[in-house]
Design an enzyme around this catalytic site. Structure first.
Site, PDB file in Angstrom:
ATOM      1  N   PRO A 192       0.810  -1.228   0.000  1.00 11.04           N
ATOM      2  CA  PRO A 192       0.000   0.000   0.000  1.00 11.04           C
ATOM      3  C   PRO A 192       0.842   1.278   0.000  1.00 11.04           C
ATOM      4  CG  PRO A 192      -0.920  -1.582   1.537  1.00 11.04           C
ATOM      5  CD  PRO A 192       0.382  -2.156   1.070  1.00 11.04           C
ATOM      6  N   GLY A 237       5.476   1.174  -3.919  1.00 13.69           N
ATOM      7  CA  GLY A 237       5.398   0.586  -5.244  1.00 13.69           C
ATOM      8  C   GLY A 237       6.723   0.787  -5.962  1.00 13.69           C
ATOM      9  N   SER A 238       6.969   2.039  -6.374  1.00 10.47           N
ATOM     10  CA  SER A 238       8.241   2.355  -7.016  1.00 10.47           C
ATOM     11  C   SER A 238       9.412   2.161  -6.059  1.00 10.47           C
ATOM     12  CB  SER A 238       8.222   3.803  -7.531  1.00 10.47           C
ATOM     13  OG  SER A 238       7.225   3.966  -8.521  1.00 10.47           O
ATOM     14  N   PHE A 288      -2.533  -4.855  -5.267  1.00 14.66           N
ATOM     15  CA  PHE A 288      -2.497  -4.884  -6.725  1.00 14.66           C
ATOM     16  C   PHE A 288      -1.785  -6.139  -7.252  1.00 14.66           C
ATOM     17  CE2 PHE A 288      -1.674  -0.151  -5.795  1.00 14.66           C
ATOM     18  CZ  PHE A 288      -3.002   0.090  -5.511  1.00 14.66           C
ATOM     19  N   GLN A 314      -5.181  15.932 -44.483  1.00 16.73           N
ATOM     20  CA  GLN A 314      -3.956  15.938 -43.690  1.00 16.73           C
ATOM     21  C   GLN A 314      -4.226  15.837 -42.191  1.00 16.73           C
ATOM     22  OE1 GLN A 314      -1.498  19.300 -44.669  1.00 16.73           O
ATOM     23  NE2 GLN A 314      -0.844  18.417 -46.634  1.00 16.73           N
ATOM     24  N   GLY A 327     -17.071   9.687 -33.141  1.00 13.20           N
ATOM     25  CA  GLY A 327     -18.090   9.153 -32.244  1.00 13.20           C
ATOM     26  C   GLY A 327     -18.133   7.638 -32.252  1.00 13.20           C
ATOM     27  N   GLU A 331       5.124  -2.190 -13.688  1.00 10.41           N
ATOM     28  CA  GLU A 331       6.507  -2.558 -14.012  1.00 10.41           C
ATOM     29  C   GLU A 331       7.434  -1.341 -14.039  1.00 10.41           C
ATOM     30  OE1 GLU A 331       6.931  -5.501 -13.822  1.00 10.41           O
ATOM     31  OE2 GLU A 331       5.380  -6.686 -14.781  1.00 10.41           O
TER      32      GLU A 331
END
Length: 398
Positions: A147, A150-151, A175, A299, A360, A383
């Site tokens: 929690p 992470g990094s 996660f 274009q 759309g 990752e």
């Protein structure tokens, strides 16, 4: 320098196409509710766990993949794998991503399948964990993220203390891919040293029925297959010394090596997905007319497609160069981070351009574009975030 694809990659791609045609496509036709506009509602129950019918499809494909020799193909021959190198696996991954969302993602097992980390298993562990994993009889999960970390995973709060001949693990992971269905987890915990040390972290093989090991909240992730990620709670979870994977205090480097290879695969997958979206957009730009001519002749549209095609080639060559270096035993930390960084951007840009070209129509769930638009965003996070990739690149430069 030879830029041609390895012959093995070409052969595997051809075999995979036939495998998907014969084994996977019929399941996609029969169970199209899991791929349609309401797939998120169909795949999981009220507790956000994948329903038995969907799990059965995944298991069927896994078993068929084992029989066909695709499952665990990156693992060494000595453990029943195909000994496929990093470059070939990445090229095959690109090919597999160049198609609409489907059940083919189960062919290789993903985070629940065989991983080189488990080559550190001793003889008993190979028999109990690695061999059944290679045979598709069980699955696993990689429990590193927390929690608050992470990094900066090496600042983890989960710890394991030695009591007699047992380790007592306490902490929480979040996660974690395949956590709700894994038969065992590769749990990383601090066993010595100070907060932030790269050493002093150990990997434990923890069976899902171990007292103190519990699956918590199943996360609801944007754009990804629902019911896949969850928390893991470890409350006085006791495991024996025989559950240590590799050496005590030296598990973090194994985790980083696994993530490094994963970054190459993410970049390759981004290229495949972007190519799929480009082809979809080019076809639409040829057919869709406004003010009396196809929009592809304007274009405002054609230049966007030209830029996207150029970016695809850039990332393709970048990830292949990084993989080539790794296969040749060269340091490729900078290149793999570059590939992941640019691959993540490519995945998001491709989805955005495809949606803009389709207008759309691209915003509607009738086409796969809106799902790709939502699923692409995580490429910049898992990752290693964009910021971590830039930090790694800068460190390698300076």
């Amino acid at each position: 320098m030879d830029f041609s694809e390895p012959s093995e990659a070409i052969q595997i791609k051809k075999a995979l196409d036939e495998f998907i045609r014969q084994e996977v496509a019929p399941l996609e036709t029969e169970y199209d509710q899991f791929l349609g506009a309401d797939y998120e509602k169909e795949i999981v129950n009220d507790d956000h766990r994948q329903v038995p019918e969907y799990r059965n499809i995944v298991e069927q494909i896994r078993q068929k993949s084992v029989e066909a020799g695709f499952y665990g193909m990156t693992m060494p021959e000595e453990v029943g794998g195909g000994d496929v190198d990093i470059l070939t696996r990445a090229i095959v991954g690109e090919h597999m991503s160049n198609r609409p969302p489907g059940f083919h993602s189960a062919i290789f097992g993903g985070a629940g399948g065989p991983t080189p980390i488990l080559l550190a298993c001793d003889e008993r562990q190979r028999e109990e964990y690695l061999e059944p994993l290679m045979d598709g009889e069980i699955t696993t999960c990689f429990a590193l993220t927390e929690p608050g970390h992470g990094s900066d995973a090496h600042h983890m709060d989960t710890d394991a203390e030695k009591e007699g001949d047992e380790w007592v693990i306490n902490g929480q992971k979040v996660f974690i891919t395949n956590a709700p269905y894994a038969d065992f987890a590769m749990v990383f915990a601090r066993t010595s040293g100070e907060d932030g040390d790269l050493g002093g972290i150990t990997c434990f093989l923890v069976d899902e029925e171990t007292p103190g090991y519990e699956i918590g909240t199943i996360h609801r992730a944007m754009g990804m297959t629902p019911g896949t990620h969850a928390e893991i709670h470890l409350d006085d979870c006791r495991v024996g010394e025989e559950q240590v994977l590799g050496e005590v205090d030296k598990g973090f480097q194994s985790a980083m090596d696994w993530i490094g290879g994963g970054r190459i695969n993410i970049a390759a997958g981004a290229v495949g997905t972007a190519e799929f979206l480009l082809d979809l957009s080019v076809e639409y730009a040829r057919d869709r007319e406004t003010f009396g001519k196809p929009i592809g002749h304007r274009q405002g549209i054609s230049f966007q497609l030209a830029e996207l095609a150029t970016d695809i080639e850039q990332v393709r060559q970048l990830y292949r160069y990084a993989a080539w270096k790794m296969d040749n035993g060269e340091r490729a930390r900078k290149e793999e981070s570059m590939a992941k960084l640019r691959g993540a951007k490519l995945a998001n840009d491709a989805a955005d351009i495809a949606m803009q070209v389709h207008g759309g129509a691209g915003f509607m769930k009738d086409l796969p574009i809106e799902r790709n638009y939502r699923s692409a965003r995580v490429f910049r996070i898992f990752e290693g975030t964009d910021e971590i990739q830039k930090r790694t690149i800068a460190r390698e430069l300076i």
